[in-house]
Design a protein around this motif. Structure first.
Motif, PDB file in Angstrom:
ATOM      1  N   ASN A  19       2.778  11.440  -0.987  1.00 35.35           N
ATOM      2  CA  ASN A  19       3.491  10.404  -1.723  1.00 35.35           C
ATOM      3  C   ASN A  19       4.990  10.645  -1.579  1.00 35.35           C
ATOM      4  N   ARG A  34       9.171  10.083  -3.028  1.00 39.67           N
ATOM      5  CA  ARG A  34      10.192   9.768  -4.017  1.00 39.67           C
ATOM      6  C   ARG A  34      11.340   9.110  -3.254  1.00 39.67           C
ATOM      7  N   PRO A  86       1.611   5.899   0.289  1.00 40.51           N
ATOM      8  CA  PRO A  86       1.368   7.232   0.846  1.00 40.51           C
ATOM      9  C   PRO A  86       1.152   7.173   2.361  1.00 40.51           C
ATOM     10  N   GLU A 141       5.792  15.717  -3.569  1.00 44.07           N
ATOM     11  CA  GLU A 141       6.286  14.513  -2.913  1.00 44.07           C
ATOM     12  C   GLU A 141       7.289  14.851  -1.812  1.00 44.07           C
TER      13      GLU A 141
END
Length: 278
Positions: free
Chosen positions: A112, A114, A129, A162
């Motif tokens: 994933n 940020r 993702p 992340e």
């Protein structure tokens, strides 16, 4: 695990980003950078890192560029860490990869993200993702509209930490990239029977809905409203990308009705950059 991982990065005029990416990869024995003949300082920056193998290939499409990197650059490790040139690894993610003990069934790991605007991390993002870490054997990329997907053999699991998506290239570069990418995306959407499209793509075919909805979705659902100017910038950015797509869809529909050329007639997408449209 880290000694069995080779980072693979695609570049085209990534001078504002590539140094920050490579700084987080100093642990790698060898990093492969496949460059689409950049004409900025990308090459000199990358070659300043002793663990970088810098290879040039004329760009045709992203999938071919990735597959060249996987198969033609001498990667000999079991695992590949495939990164866009604006993906910044956190120390937490590096430690997570170090601690991995993959099962025989595991073929890859998705991460994933940020999203960052001018270095400011946002509350949320529409960036989905991506499978970034995978076994080299059996892996292959294929082109899907404006983007590319890797197919791996085995199960794909999700990493906990992340990756920071932190693109510092000029806004003008992002706009040019969206024009190229959305031409391809419109071509894909218009050439695919609507019954075959997934839910989000069916909504995008409605044309007039998504640009407006995306703006408020980012602000309210993804909570970028609480990120101040950076969050507002991101919401406008995403709405603009969808508006560009809507224009190409409308153009394609109009040309189809009068028996004209396709969306990409005479102006195909070019360049080898990794400016993500998401």
């Amino acid at each position: 695990m880290l000694d069995q991982v080779t980072p693979l990065i695609l570049t085209f005029n990534e001078a504002p980003n590539i140094g920050r990416v490579l700084d987080r990869l100093r642990w790698a024995r060898r990093i492969v950078v496949v460059d689409s003949h950049s004409d900025d300082e990308t090459e000199s920056i990358a070659k300043a890192y002793p663990n970088v193998a810098f290879v040039k290939r004329r760009f045709d499409c992203h999938a071919n560029q990735w597959n060249f990197g996987l198969c033609e650059t001498g990667i000999d490790t079991e695992w590949v860490l495939a990164l866009d040139a604006d993906y910044i690894l956190s120390d937490t993610l590096v430690q997570e990869i170090l601690a991995l003990r993959p099962s025989i069934e595991a073929g890859g790991y998705r991460a994933n993200f940020r999203y960052c605007i001018e270095g400011v991390p946002l509350q949320g993002t529409v960036y989905t993702p991506v499978t970034v870490l995978f076994r080299r054997d059996g892996a292959a990329y294929r082109q899907e509209g404006h983007t590319q997907r890797v197919r791996v053999s085995g199960a794909v699991e999700t990493l906990t930490a992340e990756i920071y998506h932190d693109d510092r290239k000029p806004l003008e570069r992002w706009i040019r990239s969206q024009i190229s990418y959305m031409k391809l995306e419109a071509e894909k959407l218009l050439s695919t029977p609507i019954g075959v499209l997934d839910g989000p793509d069916k909504i995008r075919r409605l044309v007039f809905v998504v640009p407006f909805a995306m703006f408020f979705y980012c602000l309210l659902v993804k909570r970028t409203l609480f990120d101040g100017l950076a969050g507002l910038f991101y919401a406008f950015q995403r709405a603009m990308a969808e508006a560009i797509l809507a224009l190409f869809l409308l153009q394609g529909m109009l040309r189809s009705r009068r028996g004209g050329a396709s969306v990409n007639d005479g102006s195909g997408a070019g360049g080898g950059g990794e400016d993500s449209p998401r």
